[in-house]
Design an enzyme around this catalytic site. Sequence first.
Site, PDB file in Angstrom:
ATOM      1  N   ASP A 285       0.473  -0.809   0.064  1.00 10.43           N
ATOM      2  CA  ASP A 285       0.134   0.169   0.372  1.00 10.43           C
ATOM      3  C   ASP A 285       1.040   1.264   0.748  1.00 10.43           C
ATOM      4  O   ASP A 285       0.441   2.270  -0.554  1.00 10.43           O
ATOM      5  CB  ASP A 285      -1.284   0.341   1.449  1.00 10.43           C
ATOM      6  CG  ASP A 285      -2.239  -1.008   1.091  1.00 10.43           C
ATOM      7  OD1 ASP A 285      -2.324  -1.332  -0.102  1.00 10.43           O
ATOM      8  OD2 ASP A 285      -2.844  -0.992   1.928  1.00 10.43           O
TER       9      ASP A 285
ATOM     10  N   HIS B 237       3.872  12.014  26.629  1.00  7.48           N
ATOM     11  CA  HIS B 237       3.557  12.807  27.637  1.00  7.48           C
ATOM     12  C   HIS B 237       3.910  14.058  27.077  1.00  7.48           C
ATOM     13  O   HIS B 237       5.277  13.999  26.789  1.00  7.48           O
ATOM     14  CB  HIS B 237       3.857  12.115  28.719  1.00  7.48           C
ATOM     15  CG  HIS B 237       4.069  12.857  29.805  1.00  7.48           C
ATOM     16  ND1 HIS B 237       3.012  13.503  30.052  1.00  7.48           N
ATOM     17  CD2 HIS B 237       5.246  13.303  31.015  1.00  7.48           C
ATOM     18  CE1 HIS B 237       3.659  13.816  31.273  1.00  7.48           C
ATOM     19  NE2 HIS B 237       4.822  14.477  31.576  1.00  7.48           N
TER      20      HIS B 237
ATOM     21  N   ALA C 292      -5.789   1.734   8.068  1.00  9.04           N
ATOM     22  CA  ALA C 292      -4.463   2.750   8.763  1.00  9.04           C
ATOM     23  C   ALA C 292      -4.360   2.319   9.515  1.00  9.04           C
ATOM     24  O   ALA C 292      -4.860   2.503  10.524  1.00  9.04           O
ATOM     25  CB  ALA C 292      -3.960   2.974   7.504  1.00  9.04           C
TER      26      ALA C 292
ATOM     27  N   SER D 130      -5.395   2.332  14.008  1.00 13.01           N
ATOM     28  CA  SER D 130      -4.730   1.295  15.342  1.00 13.01           C
ATOM     29  C   SER D 130      -4.956   2.779  16.446  1.00 13.01           C
ATOM     30  O   SER D 130      -4.922   2.375  17.226  1.00 13.01           O
ATOM     31  CB  SER D 130      -2.991   2.032  15.018  1.00 13.01           C
ATOM     32  OG  SER D 130      -2.833   3.044  14.387  1.00 13.01           O
TER      33      SER D 130
ATOM     34  N   ALA E 167      -5.281   9.996  21.865  1.00 13.25           N
ATOM     35  CA  ALA E 167      -4.708   9.719  23.606  1.00 13.25           C
ATOM     36  C   ALA E 167      -5.615  11.516  24.193  1.00 13.25           C
ATOM     37  O   ALA E 167      -4.542  11.828  24.105  1.00 13.25           O
ATOM     38  CB  ALA E 167      -3.511  10.497  23.203  1.00 13.25           C
TER      39      ALA E 167
END
Length: 287
Positions: A77, A161, A194, A198, A217
């Site tokens: 890909d 972080h 893709a 994830s 996140a």
Amino acid sequence: MNVGIVAQRDNRRATSLAARLAERLRALEAGVVFDETTAAALAADDGRWPDGDSPPATGVTVDAMADCDLVVSIGGDGTFLYAARGAGSTPIMGVNLGEVGFLNAVAPDDAVESVVAEVEHVRETGSARTREMPRLRAEGDGWALSTAINEVVVHGPRRGHGGGAGFEVRVDGSLYTSGSADGVLVATPTGSTAYNLSEGGPLVHPSVDALVVTEMAGEESMPPLVIDDDSEVTVRIEEATEGVVVSDGRIRRAVEPPERVRLARADDPVRIAGPGRDFFAALGKLA
């Protein structure tokens, strides 16, 4: 008729297939154009080139592939995304040498005959048999990135972080979410399998006209949002020393917060030639 060929970098199998394909196309009196990397690999090893021919001394930049009638990508890909950035509106056929290959529907053993069949169809009808997939455009004040096939990500100076930023996300002007996060990802249905996946985003069937907005996140995480593909997403990045906008993981632009990034479906879709990919069969390879 000219056919552009882009083979995966440092993949002997891809380069060998590119040479066999070129030999067959030239027997049909079709022009063959290689990208620079493929041409260099062929020139470096005469054994990969068909008997009786000489390897090309130079190739063209991938952007020149837009002048071809058909482009063939041989690899995974990532190779397809690379070729498609140069192909523009030219139909592109993907030969899958990777593990999953959501963008590449043609098996290596079928590649030569599939390309030949498409070349003959173009000669008979004047156009390739294609299906369209959307691209994403990302722009700010005075700048725009190359359009993306999979996703556009807006993130802080780095992941993890202390590397996030403040974000405000609006859909067609209405506030969806705001707060601190590593970033915000907007994906097409193609890109849903893709980076989006994830990051916990949903799978979207390629026949669905939609975009996906996925927070990365977030401190107070909002669920991913599926919206109509006619929508415009505005991501404002603030409270950071630097922001980064990334198209398909390769084209990057640094921005200085506060910055407002506008994302929407681009006018120029990707035109895929060749047989359709069984979406659910490809999903099985993710397991």
